[in-house]
Design a protein around this motif. Structure first.
Motif, short mmCIF file in Angstrom:
data_model
loop_
_atom_site.label_atom_id
_atom_site.label_comp_id
_atom_site.label_asym_id
_atom_site.label_seq_id
_atom_site.Cartn_x
_atom_site.Cartn_y
_atom_site.Cartn_z
N GLN A 1 0.84 -1.21 0.00
CA GLN A 1 0.00 0.00 0.00
C GLN A 1 0.87 1.26 0.00
O GLN A 1 0.62 2.20 -0.75
N THR A 2 1.90 1.22 0.84
CA THR A 2 2.80 2.39 0.92
C THR A 2 3.56 2.57 -0.39
O THR A 2 3.78 3.70 -0.87
N ALA A 3 3.95 1.42 -0.99
CA ALA A 3 4.67 1.49 -2.27
C ALA A 3 3.77 2.10 -3.35
O ALA A 3 4.24 2.88 -4.20
N ALA A 4 2.48 1.76 -3.27
CA ALA A 4 1.54 2.33 -4.25
C ALA A 4 1.42 3.84 -4.09
O ALA A 4 1.35 4.60 -5.07
N LEU A 5 1.45 4.28 -2.81
CA LEU A 5 1.33 5.72 -2.55
C LEU A 5 2.55 6.49 -3.08
O LEU A 5 2.43 7.61 -3.56
N THR A 6 3.73 5.84 -2.89
CA THR A 6 4.96 6.53 -3.28
C THR A 6 5.39 6.19 -4.71
O THR A 6 6.42 6.68 -5.19
N LEU B 1 10.61 0.59 -7.88
CA LEU B 1 10.24 0.22 -6.49
C LEU B 1 9.55 -1.15 -6.51
O LEU B 1 8.50 -1.30 -7.13
N GLN B 2 10.16 -2.13 -5.86
CA GLN B 2 9.61 -3.51 -5.88
C GLN B 2 9.36 -4.01 -4.46
O GLN B 2 10.14 -3.73 -3.54
N ASN C 1 8.81 6.56 5.61
CA ASN C 1 10.08 7.23 5.92
C ASN C 1 11.24 6.54 5.20
O ASN C 1 12.12 7.20 4.65
N LEU C 2 11.23 5.18 5.24
CA LEU C 2 12.36 4.47 4.64
C LEU C 2 12.37 4.65 3.13
O LEU C 2 13.44 4.86 2.54
N ILE C 3 11.19 4.59 2.47
CA ILE C 3 11.13 4.75 1.00
C ILE C 3 11.53 6.18 0.63
O ILE C 3 12.29 6.42 -0.31
N SER C 4 11.06 7.11 1.45
CA SER C 4 11.37 8.51 1.19
C SER C 4 12.87 8.76 1.30
O SER C 4 13.47 9.42 0.44
N ASN C 5 13.47 8.20 2.37
CA ASN C 5 14.92 8.35 2.54
C ASN C 5 15.67 7.71 1.37
O ASN C 5 16.66 8.27 0.87
N GLY D 1 17.61 4.30 -10.34
CA GLY D 1 18.03 3.36 -9.28
C GLY D 1 16.93 2.37 -8.93
O GLY D 1 15.94 2.26 -9.67
N GLU D 2 17.12 1.75 -7.83
CA GLU D 2 16.14 0.71 -7.47
C GLU D 2 15.96 0.67 -5.96
O GLU D 2 16.92 0.80 -5.18
N ILE D 3 14.72 0.50 -5.57
CA ILE D 3 14.42 0.27 -4.15
C ILE D 3 13.70 -1.08 -4.06
O ILE D 3 12.71 -1.30 -4.75
N ARG D 4 14.22 -1.95 -3.18
CA ARG D 4 13.65 -3.30 -3.07
C ARG D 4 13.22 -3.56 -1.64
O ARG D 4 13.98 -3.34 -0.69
N ILE D 5 11.98 -3.98 -1.51
CA ILE D 5 11.47 -4.32 -0.18
C ILE D 5 11.20 -5.84 -0.14
O ILE D 5 10.36 -6.32 -0.90
N ASP D 6 11.96 -6.54 0.69
CA ASP D 6 11.79 -8.00 0.83
C ASP D 6 11.24 -8.31 2.21
O ASP D 6 11.77 -7.83 3.22
#
Lengths: 575, 329
Positions: A429-434, A445-446, A469-473, A482-487
């Protein structure tokens, strides 16, 4: 969990017991063993003396068995064979009457056939002659029909005209030797050359046909005919193949040693009890202050710096407690200073953050006031300048409001009631917002989540705040694409989330201060320095753990683990 | 609640102290058919004292039928009911009564034979070496010595040729002795006649039927009734019969001679069995013993009454010679 042996007092007590038992046992065993050997030697010496006395007396007595026969032979000479049969019978009956241990006496001719024979039990009249061994000096032991041992002795008449032969019962012989019966605890047996028991104070043993087994050469203790363990010696009977065995039962002989053992054992027990009592006292003196120190250290660990461990003693432990209490006092002071420093740092941060918009507001306000005085409000309004100034002022006020809201969020962390939350759902949900912002920045963003993860103990809003906060940072740290990965995956019943970015990363100095409130590397106006510290506060407030790994040019990985939702635990927490 | 263990400990200590101060004295029950056998008990007491079992350490209870054989079994039951450490039989009939009484017991107490004849033949023991069961003691060899008694009678009175044998047909040792004596008589070339008698009246009646001169001498074989030989002295004198008896009849009253082991010696030799059994030995493992030294007693007073002079050959073996004043032993 600490085992019973994990206690220092048990170890001290065990040491005391072992160190008292071991030497006492060793010296006790050595002493009693030495006394036992000495007692065996003493008893053997006494046995040897008794056996020799009995053997000499017995040998003398056996030798004297011939005496009445020799006297008779000497009195009558060869003429004894020429007497009338009735007279010979009378003479032999007198011999039988006067020598009580004789069972039978016979007069033989030169050819060893009996001329006259008299007996205590047997009817000899009309029984016919008997052939004897030629005047045996001393025959081997024979048994009669009742199992009684008998010996035969003989004396030749002068000119070998014949011989006098007598059969003697050994019970009768031994009954005449007082020493055979032994004295006190001493027991004396007489055995023949084959070891068969032929004399004993208990004639039943003789009748039972017991055999004496000679012990080994260095074996003073052995099992006797009676079945008892004895200390004994044997010595030969002069002139015979017999042996006299003198024995004392081990039970009797070792009574003094046993008494010594009991007395030593009693003394050792008293000594051991004393040592154990001292071990307990010294053990408690050693361990009680240590236990108090342990408790004090635990309280300090929980933040109670007012802890004071009772002092006492001038030894190392006493000095350690004094040092511990001093350390606790200094820690309390340092903690106070740290708090003050933190408050100062917080105040400085707030002042710094709010000072900039306030300075802008002040500048705009001052400039607007000047221009209102010079150009008039109508002109400024008409030119849209007034609207522009007011918009900037509003923007700066909103910036101040954002700072105060973040402060409130920071202050509120962990105060909400936890609930079962699906981490993956919140992350998506947060990934969708950002997502739009990431796409605009060219950052992929994955979110990857392991299926069937358990819900965690959290609040949805707080967790969204963390992801936000973490995605924003991460977005701020990535320059260009670049890439942001959330596992999200399970880890020992908990749920572990890892947020990895391909940003610029942090050096060691930055990493150390990353969780510090109001610490930021972002340009002024883009960050308040409360994001990560807020995340850390939320995660630890929910009972989780948070880790950061980063290196310059290699991106940053932030992992946090949250405990699973447990109904009962949470119910009790709620209650 | 805390006082209960202390009270229990004190009670236990008190009981232990009392048990030490009052040691239990073992009881030995002696069964006698007649008081004539009390001499054996005297020997037993003397022998036991030598083994450390004096009156302070051992109680000897005597149950005597006083000559009434009919009460012997009841007395045996009474002796058993006194819970003795062991039983002592004064003779063969007593041993049989005790054996019968103890046969019903699961763990029968040991029985010591204080001088009993023909122990194997009567079934009291399996063998002398291995008696088995709960019986051991002294076999007095009365039956086996009967032949020797007959021989000694001929040594004392060389001229005799007809001998009367008095025996009890109801007593096994008496029958055993009769066999032994009959065999010896053949060897000694004697003619024997028999007088079976199981009561005093039968003895009296039997002797009354005899005529003087019918026999040269008489021999008493072991038997309960014949132990009272002294009371038949007038009949023996009337018949002019010199009589040889058993020594444990004490040889008194009308007998010319007696050969055997005294009652006192039998009791004394039996004491060791009692001592061993009291110390825990098993009777089955203690061989039955025989006496070592039978002795001859001659009563010259009877010889003078009968007007006879015993031969020096027979007198040579006599350990004891009873004489009246003026007699030459």
């Amino acid at each position: 969990m600490k085992t019973w042996f994990g206690h220092l007092k048990i170890k001290v007590l065990s040491f005391g017991i072992v160190m008292s038992i071991l030497p006492l046992s060793f010296f006790g065993w050595y002493g009693v063993n030495a006394a036992r050997q000495a007692q065996v030697e003493i008893v053997q010496t006494q046995n040897q003396a008794a056996a020799r006395t009995v053997a000499e007396e017995l040998g003398q007595f056996i030798n004297n068995l011939h005496t009445p026969l020799q006297l008779l032979a000497g009195t009558y000479g060869a003429g004894l064979t020429r007497l009338e049969p009735s007279e010979r019978e009378r003479v032999l009956y007198i011999l039988l009457r006067d020598v009580p241990y004789l069972e039978e006496v016979a007069l033989t001719d030169a050819g060893t056939h009996s001329l006259t024979r008299v007996s205590r039990r047997e009817v000899t009249t009309g029984a016919g002659p008997i052939n004897y061994d030629p005047a045996p000096d001393l025959s081997s032991v024979k048994l009669d029909v009742d199992g009684r041992p008998l010996i035969e002795v003989g004396v030749s008449l002068p000119d070998k005209a014949g011989a006098l032969v007598a059969r003697a019962t050994l019970r009768g012989v031994f009954a005449n030797i007082a020493t055979v019966r032994g004295s006190g605890e001493l027991r004396v047996h007489v055995v023949d050359g084959s070891g068969r028991l032929i004399g004993d104070s208990d004639f039943s043993l003789v009748l039972a046909g017991n055999t004496w087994q000679p012990p080994g050469p260095d074996q003073p203790i052995y099992q006797s005919i009676t079945g008892d363990q004895v200390i004994g010696v044997s010595t030969p009977v002069p002139g015979t193949s017999w042996r006299v065995v003198a024995e004392v039962s081990v039970t009797t002989a070792m009574a003094p040693v046993r008494r010594l053992g009991w007395e030593f054992g009693g003394g050792a027990l008293v000594l051991m009890a004393g040592i154990i009592a001292l071990s307990v006292v010294f053990g408690l003196q050693l361990t009680t202050p240590l236990e108090r120190l342990e408790a004090g250290a635990r309280r300090i660990g929980t933040g109670d710096f007012s802890t004071k461990v009772p002092e006492g003693g001038r030894d190392e432990l006493g000095r350690l407690i004094t040092a511990f209490n001093g350390m606790a006092e200094r820690l309390a002071v340092a903690r106070q200073a740290e708090k003050l420093a933190a408050v100062g740092q917080l105040a400085a941060g707030i002042a710094h953050e709010i000072n900039n918009p306030l300075a802008v507001i002040s500048a705009y306000g001052e400039d607007l006031a000047d221009r209102l005085g010079e150009e008039g409000a109508a002109k400024l309004n008409q030119e849209g300048v007034l609207t522009c100034y007011l918009a900037e002022l509003q923007h700066q006020v909103l910036r101040c409001k954002a700072i105060t809201r973040n402060l409130l969020d920071f202050a509120r962390q962990g105060s909400a009631n936890p609930e079962p939350v699906d981490v993956a759902d919140v992350a998506r949900q947060t990934a969708a917002l950002t997502g739009p912002r990431a796409r605009r920045a060219g950052v992929a963003l994955q979110v990857e989540a392991q299926p069937d993860l358990p819900p965690v103990r959290a609040t949805r809003d707080q967790l969204q705040q963390v992801f936000l906060n973490l995605i924003s940072n991460a977005l701020d740290a990535i320059e260009g694409q670049g890439e942001i990965r959330i596992d999200i995956a399970g880890a020992d019943g908990s749920v572990r989330t890892t947020v990895t970015d391909t940003g610029s990363g942090m050096d060691k100095a930055t990493l150390v201060r990353a969780l510090e409130p109001f610490f930021t590397t972002k340009p002024v106006g883009r960050g308040t320095g409360l994001g990560l510290s807020t995340c850390y506060g939320i995660i630890t407030g929910l009972g989780g753990k948070m880790e950061i790994t980063s290196a310059p040019g290699q991106g940053t990985t932030i992992s946090f683990t949250l405990p699973p939702w447990e109904e009962s635990a949470c119910a009790s927490t709620h209650s | 609640m805390r006082r209960i263990p202390i009270l229990l400990l004190l009670t236990f200590s008190l009981l232990t102290a009392c048990s030490r101060s009052l040691p239990v004295k073992p009881v030995v029950a002696v069964l006698l058919s007649d008081d004539v056998r009390l001499a054996k008990v005297d020997g037993l007491r003397a022998g036991l004292a030598g083994f450390g079992y004096g009156p302070e350490a051992l109680e000897i209870r005597v149950f005597s039928a006083k000559g009434d054989r009919t009460v012997l079994n009841d007395l045996a039951e009474k002796a058993l009911a006194s819970h003795p450490a062991l039983l002592v039989a004064g003779g063969g009939v007593e041993a049989l009564a005790l054996k019968e009484s103890t046969a019903r017991q699961k763990t029968p107490p040991p029985i010591v034979l204080m001088g009993v004849a023909s122990t194997v033949r009567t079934g009291l023991v399996a063998s002398l070496m291995h008696p088995g069961g709960n019986i051991t003691g002294l076999d007095n060899q009365h039956a086996e010595l009967s032949g020797k008694r007959l021989e000694l009678l001929t040594k004392l009175l060389p001229g005799i040729s007809r001998v009367l044998l008095l025996y009890d047909p109801l007593v096994e040792p008496s029958l055993h002795a009769l066999e032994v004596t009959t065999g010896a008589a053949t060897q000694l070339n004697l003619r024997v006649g028999t007088l079976p008698a199981s009561s005093r009246d039968e003895v009296t009646a039997g002797l009354a039927r005899l005529q003087p001169g019918q026999y040269d001498a008489a021999l008493l074989l072991p038997g309960y009734v014949l132990e009272e030989g002294a009371q038949f002295a007038p009949q023996f004198l009337r018949l002019h019969l010199p009589v040889m008896g058993l020594l444990d009849m004490e040889g008194k009253g009308g007998l010319l001679a007696a050969y055997g082991v005294t009652s006192q010696d039998q009791g004394m030799q039996s004491a060791r069995f009692v001592a061993k059994l009291l110390q825990g030995a098993k009777p089955a493992a203690i061989p039955v013993e025989t006496p070592d030294n039978p002795t001859l007693m001659v009563d010259l007073r009877v010889a003078r009454q009968l007007g006879i002079t015993p031969s020096p050959v027979g007198m040579a073996l006599a350990n004891t010679v009873l004489t009246a004043a003026g007699d030459q032993p």
